[in-house]
Design a protein around this motif. Sequence first.
Motif: not given
Length: 227
Positions: A185-195
């Motif tokens: 949410e903070r970086l405006f990316i998907s959760v999958a991308t964060a992982k």
Amino acid sequence: MSNETPRAAAPVRVLLADDQPLVRTALRMVMADTDDLDVVGEAGTGDEAIRLTAELAPDVVVMDIRMPGMNGIEATGNITAGSGAAHVLVLTTFDDDEYVYGALRAGAAGFLVKDMALDDILAAVRVVAAGDALIAPSVTRRLIKEFAGRPASSPPQRPLTAITGREREVLVLVGSGLSNAEIAERLFISVATAKTYLTRLLAKLGARDRVQLVIMAYEAGLVSAAR
């Protein structure tokens, strides 16, 4: 097209290590009501926890800190240093800074206190079993404060030259105690991308888990006790 019914995942094998029989009984009864958690053994001392981990090969050891003889921090260090796949989730009444620091340094994948809701404790067992680490924001703040109060002879900073700017941003957020969803949410990316970023950080920095990334973020000066 196959008509076979997909097999259910095997239950998470849990070893309960606590010197209070009532605590072990309560946790065992709660887990008995779930389909995905299976208590395979109980230990009342740190030495017994190490022995039963070797014998029973649990996925998760729910570990108390204060026990007769070898304490839970020492037992955690012995278990995580072994060749088995068991993860340790510390569950204790004592949330003193030194206990938090010692448990995470010993290789615990999470640190919880016993006054948490039972559903949250069960959820933490599942998270740890999946290979992730569970660090509540309050525990993260305690960890950072503990580092801030240590002398300059603390472990040296890890070089971060191998990571990209974006990976550095993710490391800062991990070090601040944010979950994958919050990072996304903070970086405006998907959760999958964060992982994916988290996986890359673990590989590039040689970190065992999310706990070590928090430690590295502080050691590198990316987060501070003021956060």
